[in-house]
Design a protein around this motif. Sequence first.
Motif, PDB file in Angstrom:
ATOM      1  N   PRO A 110      25.427  -5.872  17.878  1.00 22.13           N
ATOM      2  CA  PRO A 110      26.248  -4.709  17.520  1.00 22.13           C
ATOM      3  C   PRO A 110      25.397  -3.450  17.348  1.00 22.13           C
ATOM      4  O   PRO A 110      24.234  -3.509  16.946  1.00 22.13           O
ATOM      5  CB  PRO A 110      26.901  -5.123  16.194  1.00 22.13           C
ATOM      6  N   ALA A 111      25.999  -2.313  17.648  1.00 18.56           N
ATOM      7  CA  ALA A 111      25.276  -1.042  17.546  1.00 18.56           C
ATOM      8  C   ALA A 111      24.898  -0.724  16.115  1.00 18.56           C
ATOM      9  O   ALA A 111      23.930   0.014  15.867  1.00 18.56           O
ATOM     10  CB  ALA A 111      26.129   0.089  18.132  1.00 18.56           C
ATOM     11  N   ASP A 171      23.895  -0.390   9.171  1.00 25.16           N
ATOM     12  CA  ASP A 171      24.637   0.688   8.508  1.00 25.16           C
ATOM     13  C   ASP A 171      25.955   0.187   7.945  1.00 25.16           C
ATOM     14  O   ASP A 171      26.631   0.922   7.219  1.00 25.16           O
ATOM     15  CB  ASP A 171      24.909   1.818   9.508  1.00 25.16           C
ATOM     16  N   ASP A 172      26.331  -1.067   8.284  1.00 25.96           N
ATOM     17  CA  ASP A 172      27.623  -1.605   7.844  1.00 25.96           C
ATOM     18  C   ASP A 172      27.423  -3.084   7.527  1.00 25.96           C
ATOM     19  O   ASP A 172      27.256  -3.909   8.431  1.00 25.96           O
ATOM     20  CB  ASP A 172      28.672  -1.420   8.944  1.00 25.96           C
ATOM     21  N   THR A 173      27.424  -3.434   6.247  1.00 22.62           N
ATOM     22  CA  THR A 173      27.186  -4.831   5.866  1.00 22.62           C
ATOM     23  C   THR A 173      28.320  -5.756   6.323  1.00 22.62           C
ATOM     24  O   THR A 173      28.079  -6.926   6.619  1.00 22.62           O
ATOM     25  CB  THR A 173      27.029  -4.936   4.342  1.00 22.62           C
ATOM     26  N   SER A 174      29.540  -5.235   6.382  1.00 21.62           N
ATOM     27  CA  SER A 174      30.645  -6.079   6.858  1.00 21.62           C
ATOM     28  C   SER A 174      30.429  -6.470   8.322  1.00 21.62           C
ATOM     29  O   SER A 174      30.751  -7.590   8.747  1.00 21.62           O
ATOM     30  CB  SER A 174      31.976  -5.351   6.692  1.00 21.62           C
ATOM     31  N   THR A 178      30.106 -10.277  10.108  1.00 21.63           N
ATOM     32  CA  THR A 178      30.837 -10.622  11.345  1.00 21.63           C
ATOM     33  C   THR A 178      29.877 -11.085  12.442  1.00 21.63           C
ATOM     34  O   THR A 178      30.142 -12.036  13.185  1.00 21.63           O
ATOM     35  CB  THR A 178      31.646  -9.414  11.833  1.00 21.63           C
ATOM     36  N   PHE A 179      28.737 -10.400  12.529  1.00 25.95           N
ATOM     37  CA  PHE A 179      27.737 -10.753  13.529  1.00 25.95           C
ATOM     38  C   PHE A 179      27.190 -12.152  13.283  1.00 25.95           C
ATOM     39  O   PHE A 179      27.060 -12.966  14.214  1.00 25.95           O
ATOM     40  CB  PHE A 179      26.611  -9.717  13.494  1.00 25.95           C
ATOM     41  N   LEU A 180      26.850 -12.487  12.034  1.00 25.86           N
ATOM     42  CA  LEU A 180      26.327 -13.821  11.721  1.00 25.86           C
ATOM     43  C   LEU A 180      27.376 -14.898  11.959  1.00 25.86           C
ATOM     44  O   LEU A 180      27.047 -16.011  12.404  1.00 25.86           O
ATOM     45  CB  LEU A 180      25.846 -13.861  10.271  1.00 25.86           C
ATOM     46  N   ALA A 181      28.630 -14.585  11.683  1.00 28.44           N
ATOM     47  CA  ALA A 181      29.696 -15.559  11.941  1.00 28.44           C
ATOM     48  C   ALA A 181      29.829 -15.837  13.438  1.00 28.44           C
ATOM     49  O   ALA A 181      30.097 -16.973  13.861  1.00 28.44           O
ATOM     50  CB  ALA A 181      31.016 -15.059  11.369  1.00 28.44           C
ATOM     51  N   SER A 182      29.616 -14.816  14.259  1.00 26.22           N
ATOM     52  CA  SER A 182      29.725 -15.001  15.713  1.00 26.22           C
ATOM     53  C   SER A 182      28.586 -15.864  16.264  1.00 26.22           C
ATOM     54  O   SER A 182      28.726 -16.494  17.318  1.00 26.22           O
ATOM     55  CB  SER A 182      29.741 -13.643  16.415  1.00 26.22           C
ATOM     56  N   ALA A 192      23.866 -19.836  10.429  1.00 25.88           N
ATOM     57  CA  ALA A 192      23.273 -18.498  10.265  1.00 25.88           C
ATOM     58  C   ALA A 192      23.710 -17.975   8.904  1.00 25.88           C
ATOM     59  O   ALA A 192      24.907 -17.810   8.650  1.00 25.88           O
ATOM     60  CB  ALA A 192      23.715 -17.566  11.377  1.00 25.88           C
ATOM     61  N   THR A 193      22.737 -17.740   8.029  1.00 20.41           N
ATOM     62  CA  THR A 193      23.053 -17.337   6.653  1.00 20.41           C
ATOM     63  C   THR A 193      22.225 -16.129   6.250  1.00 20.41           C
ATOM     64  O   THR A 193      21.107 -15.921   6.722  1.00 20.41           O
ATOM     65  CB  THR A 193      22.760 -18.498   5.671  1.00 20.41           C
ATOM     66  N   ILE A 194      22.802 -15.341   5.357  1.00 24.05           N
ATOM     67  CA  ILE A 194      22.111 -14.182   4.786  1.00 24.05           C
ATOM     68  C   ILE A 194      21.221 -14.650   3.634  1.00 24.05           C
ATOM     69  O   ILE A 194      21.654 -15.382   2.750  1.00 24.05           O
ATOM     70  CB  ILE A 194      23.119 -13.142   4.267  1.00 24.05           C
ATOM     71  N   GLU A 195      19.966 -14.234   3.661  1.00 16.69           N
ATOM     72  CA  GLU A 195      19.052 -14.563   2.583  1.00 16.69           C
ATOM     73  C   GLU A 195      18.962 -13.422   1.571  1.00 16.69           C
ATOM     74  O   GLU A 195      18.893 -13.651   0.362  1.00 16.69           O
ATOM     75  CB  GLU A 195      17.660 -14.868   3.142  1.00 16.69           C
ATOM     76  N   SER A 196      18.978 -12.202   2.059  1.00 15.08           N
ATOM     77  CA  SER A 196      18.877 -11.061   1.133  1.00 15.08           C
ATOM     78  C   SER A 196      19.400  -9.804   1.817  1.00 15.08           C
ATOM     79  O   SER A 196      19.325  -9.667   3.043  1.00 15.08           O
ATOM     80  CB  SER A 196      17.427 -10.846   0.689  1.00 15.08           C
TER      81      SER A 196
END
Length: 243
Positions: A110-111, A171-174, A178-182, A192-196
């Motif tokens: 994503p951009a 610039d957009d955490t949401s 969405t990107f990690l879910a894809s 794929a998980t967020i660490e920080s």
Amino acid sequence: MTSDEIEFLPKKYREKRKSHNFQVSRLLLIVVIVASMSAVLLYQLAALHSVHREVAMLDEKHSKVMQLMQDVERRRVEVAVKRHHARLLTFLDHLYPKSQVIAAIANPLPAEITLTRLQVSVEQIAAANAKPASEKGKATPQGHPMELDLKQLIDETKSRRYTVEVEGTTDDTSCLYTFLASLHQAEIIESATIESIDPQQRSDGSEFSNFTAHVKFKRGYLTHFETIVGRTIEAASSQEDLR
């Protein structure tokens, strides 16, 4: 008895003439039989010579065919050895498919997200029901040595899990979630998980966030990669033959 029926020749002369006529007839019959047998023999000799010539031609063609078959078999063995060698070298040069890892994570990107670092780490995972095989009952594997080496390397790779640590900004955490879910839709990605997430502010007052995520890849995906490599090698060999 008429005068025409009176025989003036002696009886002995008549018998001698009859015997002579019989011998001539028998001689002619023998000559005819010998001539017929000679003709048949000459025909059979000609036919036998023709058969010998055809057999010689067939033997020559058979020898050529056998030579060609040996050449084909030798080339087949050479191609198989080179293919095993190429696959093994490809595997050793690429311990994991870097192109697939990058494609799975960054295509499409994503951009709103910018990646700054990708680092791969390897985690050793022991199989739950793994039992060491006894040397006594262990069957000797069959196949080419390089093919067996490649299979062993792939089996060893299946016991490892590759994790990619991804760092970047967004610039957009949401959009990041969405990107990690894809990423879960990729065949080789397990999770794929967020660490920080570290919110930041630019000099112009706009907000952005630095993030770190962990992307785990499935075990055994190198089996599919080896198949793709094999197809690539076969296609390259076909193109080489065409040239």
